[in-house]
Design a protein around this motif. Structure first.
Motif, PDB file in Angstrom:
ATOM      1  N   LYS A   1       2.828  10.926  -6.574  1.00 52.61           N
ATOM      2  CA  LYS A   1       3.745  11.650  -7.459  1.00 52.61           C
ATOM      3  C   LYS A   1       3.112  11.874  -8.827  1.00 52.61           C
ATOM      4  N   THR A   2       2.411  10.849  -9.339  1.00 48.59           N
ATOM      5  CA  THR A   2       1.722  10.984 -10.626  1.00 48.59           C
ATOM      6  C   THR A   2       0.673  12.093 -10.566  1.00 48.59           C
ATOM      7  N   LEU A   3      -0.112  12.127  -9.480  1.00 48.81           N
ATOM      8  CA  LEU A   3      -1.129  13.164  -9.334  1.00 48.81           C
ATOM      9  C   LEU A   3      -0.508  14.546  -9.181  1.00 48.81           C
ATOM     10  N   SER A   4       0.555  14.648  -8.415  1.00 47.17           N
ATOM     11  CA  SER A   4       1.217  15.945  -8.209  1.00 47.17           C
ATOM     12  C   SER A   4       1.743  16.496  -9.525  1.00 47.17           C
ATOM     13  N   ASP A   5       2.328  15.615 -10.337  1.00 46.49           N
ATOM     14  CA  ASP A   5       2.834  16.051 -11.646  1.00 46.49           C
ATOM     15  C   ASP A   5       1.681  16.430 -12.575  1.00 46.49           C
ATOM     16  N   HIS A   6       0.604  15.651 -12.529  1.00 48.12           N
ATOM     17  CA  HIS A   6      -0.538  15.897 -13.411  1.00 48.12           C
ATOM     18  C   HIS A   6      -1.197  17.240 -13.126  1.00 48.12           C
ATOM     19  N   PHE A   7      -1.342  17.574 -11.849  1.00 41.55           N
ATOM     20  CA  PHE A   7      -2.011  18.818 -11.472  1.00 41.55           C
ATOM     21  C   PHE A   7      -1.027  19.956 -11.198  1.00 41.55           C
TER      22      PHE A   7
ATOM     23  N   LEU B   1       0.806  -1.217   0.000  1.00 46.44           N
ATOM     24  CA  LEU B   1       0.000   0.000   0.000  1.00 46.44           C
ATOM     25  C   LEU B   1       0.842   1.273   0.000  1.00 46.44           C
ATOM     26  N   GLY B   2       1.791   1.361   0.936  1.00 45.77           N
ATOM     27  CA  GLY B   2       2.566   2.591   1.064  1.00 45.77           C
ATOM     28  C   GLY B   2       3.402   2.889  -0.160  1.00 45.77           C
ATOM     29  N   ASN B   3       3.980   1.859  -0.734  1.00 42.89           N
ATOM     30  CA  ASN B   3       4.787   2.055  -1.936  1.00 42.89           C
ATOM     31  C   ASN B   3       3.924   2.544  -3.096  1.00 42.89           C
ATOM     32  N   GLU B   4       2.753   1.905  -3.281  1.00 44.53           N
ATOM     33  CA  GLU B   4       1.854   2.310  -4.364  1.00 44.53           C
ATOM     34  C   GLU B   4       1.344   3.728  -4.138  1.00 44.53           C
ATOM     35  N   TYR B   5       1.031   4.043  -2.897  1.00 50.06           N
ATOM     36  CA  TYR B   5       0.569   5.393  -2.553  1.00 50.06           C
ATOM     37  C   TYR B   5       1.615   6.435  -2.976  1.00 50.06           C
ATOM     38  N   LYS B   6       2.861   6.189  -2.660  1.00 51.17           N
ATOM     39  CA  LYS B   6       3.933   7.128  -2.996  1.00 51.17           C
ATOM     40  C   LYS B   6       4.030   7.345  -4.508  1.00 51.17           C
ATOM     41  N   LEU B   7       3.945   6.260  -5.270  1.00 49.19           N
ATOM     42  CA  LEU B   7       4.040   6.359  -6.726  1.00 49.19           C
ATOM     43  C   LEU B   7       2.858   7.116  -7.322  1.00 49.19           C
ATOM     44  N   GLN B   8       1.644   6.819  -6.838  1.00 48.64           N
ATOM     45  CA  GLN B   8       0.456   7.447  -7.408  1.00 48.64           C
ATOM     46  C   GLN B   8       0.332   8.917  -7.005  1.00 48.64           C
TER      47      GLN B   8
ATOM     48  N   GLN C   1       2.590  21.074  -5.464  1.00 48.14           N
ATOM     49  CA  GLN C   1       3.765  20.725  -4.684  1.00 48.14           C
ATOM     50  C   GLN C   1       3.729  19.240  -4.295  1.00 48.14           C
ATOM     51  N   PRO C   2       4.899  18.609  -4.190  1.00 52.76           N
ATOM     52  CA  PRO C   2       4.935  17.178  -3.852  1.00 52.76           C
ATOM     53  C   PRO C   2       4.255  16.826  -2.529  1.00 52.76           C
ATOM     54  N   ASP C   3       4.182  17.786  -1.615  1.00 52.06           N
ATOM     55  CA  ASP C   3       3.554  17.516  -0.320  1.00 52.06           C
ATOM     56  C   ASP C   3       2.118  18.011  -0.241  1.00 52.06           C
ATOM     57  N   ALA C   4       1.520  18.330  -1.381  1.00 56.96           N
ATOM     58  CA  ALA C   4       0.141  18.849  -1.387  1.00 56.96           C
ATOM     59  C   ALA C   4      -0.844  17.847  -0.806  1.00 56.96           C
ATOM     60  N   HIS C   5      -0.568  16.584  -0.966  1.00 54.80           N
ATOM     61  CA  HIS C   5      -1.484  15.547  -0.472  1.00 54.80           C
ATOM     62  C   HIS C   5      -1.611  15.570   1.049  1.00 54.80           C
TER      63      HIS C   5
END
Length: 232
Positions: free
Chosen positions: A79-85, A70-77, A88-92
């Protein structure tokens, strides 16, 4: 090499020694491990297919666990959302649970994320993000991850009569994860705990063989109880 104890088994010790009723512990981080020390019987072929296995308690009895990356997938996704929108990387970390956003997503729910480091039968062939707001897409991501978490918990629980669910580790601070999981595991009492040294503490308890009071978790683990929100 020498005598030792596995970290997950060690983190379980304070709970085993102080909680009197059956419980299930989810240790979250890079891996989310659902731990059931009250399972009876052997693993089934479905258990093995769903990434379940046995750990061992210090008394030799088996502990059923179900693993989710879970945690690994969360980190990857994230980053994908942060780049898409283009945020900032810590916006989540600043996104709060919004009940109206959840209802909007859940009303016509479809799976939108293709996982990078794990797989599920419901995931699409590619990720599609129809939202124009980062917050909506993040809620969608968390909902899909929580649905996988629910499946993992139920795999670990099996036929055990367990009503108490403890969550520790990184996701215990994620408000959306906790709110959604509380909703989908509404038949269980959900509590979060906070102990950054849980594995070390468990090992120390084994060595000292100290007897813990039933209030140990409340006094030392900052236990918080959570309730599901009311559906409209």
């Amino acid at each position: 090499m020498g005598v030792g104890i596995h970290d997950s088994s060690s983190a379980l010790i304070p709970y085993i020694r102080s909680v009197t009723k059956p419980f299930l512990l989810i240790s979250t981080g890079t891996w989310s491990i659902s731990i059931n020390p009250f399972n009876e019987g052997m693993l089934t072929p479905d258990d093995i297919e769903n990434n379940s296995l046995f750990n061992m308690r210090i008394n030799g009895s088996p502990v059923k666990v179900s693993r989710l990356f879970l945690g690994n997938e969360y980190k990857l996704q994230v980053k994908t959302l942060s780049d898409h929108f283009n945020v900032q990387p810590d916006a989540h970390k600043k996104v709060k649970f919004n009940q109206d956003t959840f209802f909007e997503i859940n009303k016509d729910f479809t799976h939108m994320f293709k996982w990078s480091s794990m797989s599920s039968e419901d995931m699409p062939n590619e990720t599609k993000i129809p939202y124009d707001k980062f917050e909506h897409a993040y809620h969608q991501l968390m909902l899909e991850l929580v649905l996988l978490q629910e499946k993992s918990i139920r795999a670990a629980k099996g036929n055990s009569e367990i009503n108490q669910l403890y969550i520790d580790g990184g996701f215990s601070d994620n408000e959306i994860y906790i709110q959604l999981l509380s909703q989908y595991m509404g038949n269980m009492k959900l509590s979060t705990t906070d102990s950054s040294l849980g594995s070390a503490l468990g090992a120390a308890i084994v060595i000292s063989d100290i007897v813990l009071e039933s209030t140990f978790l409340d006094k030392n683990y900052a236990v918080k109880n959570h309730r599901p929100f009311i559906l409209k």
